[in-house]
Design an enzyme around this catalytic site. Structure first.
Site, mmCIF file in Angstrom:
data_model
loop_
_atom_site.group_PDB
_atom_site.id
_atom_site.type_symbol
_atom_site.label_atom_id
_atom_site.label_comp_id
_atom_site.label_asym_id
_atom_site.label_seq_id
_atom_site.Cartn_x
_atom_site.Cartn_y
_atom_site.Cartn_z
ATOM 1 N N GLY A 126 0.671 -2.704 5.067
ATOM 2 C CA GLY A 126 0.912 -4.021 5.654
ATOM 3 C C GLY A 126 -0.237 -4.967 5.365
ATOM 4 N N THR A 145 0.822 -1.200 0.000
ATOM 5 C CA THR A 145 0.000 0.000 0.000
ATOM 6 C C THR A 145 0.864 1.261 0.000
ATOM 7 O OG1 THR A 145 -1.686 -1.208 1.206
ATOM 8 C CG2 THR A 145 -1.732 1.181 1.399
ATOM 9 N N ARG A 177 -12.707 -9.362 -0.923
ATOM 10 C CA ARG A 177 -11.913 -9.036 0.255
ATOM 11 C C ARG A 177 -11.725 -7.522 0.354
ATOM 12 N NH1 ARG A 177 -6.237 -6.931 0.961
ATOM 13 N NH2 ARG A 177 -5.676 -7.529 3.083
ATOM 14 N N ILE A 178 -11.874 -6.976 1.553
ATOM 15 C CA ILE A 178 -11.727 -5.545 1.793
ATOM 16 C C ILE A 178 -10.488 -5.307 2.640
ATOM 17 C CG2 ILE A 178 -12.758 -3.515 2.893
ATOM 18 C CD1 ILE A 178 -15.490 -4.706 2.179
ATOM 19 N N SER A 179 -9.618 -4.435 2.184
ATOM 20 C CA SER A 179 -8.394 -4.120 2.912
ATOM 21 C C SER A 179 -8.650 -3.028 3.942
ATOM 22 C CB SER A 179 -7.304 -3.669 1.943
ATOM 23 O OG SER A 179 -7.553 -2.345 1.525
#
Length: 280
Positions: free
Chosen positions: A204, A154, A182-184
């Site tokens: 991370g 990121t 999927r959600i970061s």
């Protein structure tokens, strides 16, 4: 006025010395360019500017450097928070735009400021963002060979402008090969948060950052009177208790800067108009 940016992590075992030098040079240039921009723009405008430059750099996992998910598609997430107005905006799993952070910036004017998936893409199209594939041949080759390109991550920026305003912006292309949907952390307050006291951007493993509420914890502790350094350290002690993998960059209202990672090495650069600090 101060600025600090990050571009994920660097792994000596996965990447060459040449890549390390390229990232150092890239971060230094983007930090310097963004500081010049900060002289005549607000903190909010500047963090968007910096993250856009990071999204356009193939060295980082955001925008043009984004990873491919398990179904062969690229989906990106990005968010922006203005410390003065306390407004947060973001896009989650948006496809086919060049700079997700710019879509997040436009969303700041809306009542509904966090959009996901097809809704985010539709909103981008309605607001003049051209359909654009961020896929590059290198990513497709990695996907087809079931390989991950280590040491990416990121990107983000936090800034303090000349009027004392703080802002944070964060953008990601995901972790690669993740489950669809999927959600970061990048478009949540766990990964990107700011108020009048402090601004934080994280990188991370998103699940670890969300579990630890990393950015929001640091900012809340500074707001409650913790020195920035102590707030970051305490939050990372708690992250260690869950064996979390994360890095964070932060600035407080007094211009103090902090950066920390749970595992080496987060790549970052800060600049105050005179002095650079760049990861080693």
């Amino acid at each position: 006025m101060k600025i600090i940016i990050h571009g994920g992590f660097f792994s000596e075992s996965d990447q060459s010395h040449d890549v390390k030098v390229a990232k150092q040079n890239s971060l230094k240039q983007i930090a310097q360019d963004s500081f010049e921009f900060l002289k005549t723009h607000s903190a909010e405008e500047t963090v968007v500017h910096a993250v856009k430059l990071l999204e356009d750099d193939l060295l980082y996992n955001a925008g043009m450097g984004s990873q491919i998910q398990s179904d062969g598609k690229i989906r990106m997430s990005a968010s922006l928070m203005n410390g003065e107005t306390q407004k947060f905006s973001g896009v989650i799993n948006i496809e086919n735009v060049k700079n997700p952070i710019e879509v997040a910036q436009v969303l700041m004017k809306e009542d509904d400021r966090v959009l996901g998936g097809n809704g985010a893409k539709q909103y981008a199209a309605e607001n003049g963002f051209a359909d654009f594939s961020t896929e590059i041949p290198q990513r497709r080759k990695e996907y087809e060979e079931k390989l991950k390109n280590g040491g990416k991550g990121t990107v983000g920026c936090v800034a303090l402008d000349q009027k004392g305003r703080l802002a944070a912006a964060t953008s990601t292309g995901g972790k690669g090969f993740e489950l669809v949907g999927r959600i970061s952390d990048s478009a949540t307050v766990a990964g990107n948060f700011a108020n009048g006291y402090c601004a934080v951007s994280c990188t991370g493993v998103g699940e670890d950052i969300v579990s630890n509420a990393t950015a929001a914890k640091i900012v809340t502790r500074v707001t409650d009177g913790f020195p920035l350094k102590n707030a970051v350290e305490k939050t990372f002690v708690e992250l260690k208790e869950i064996n979390g993998f994360a890095g964070a960059v932060a600035i407080d209202k007094n211009g103090n800067i902090a950066h920390q990672d749970s595992y080496p090495t987060m790549v970052f650069a800060s600049f105050d108009g005179e002095h650079f600090e760049i990861f080693d």
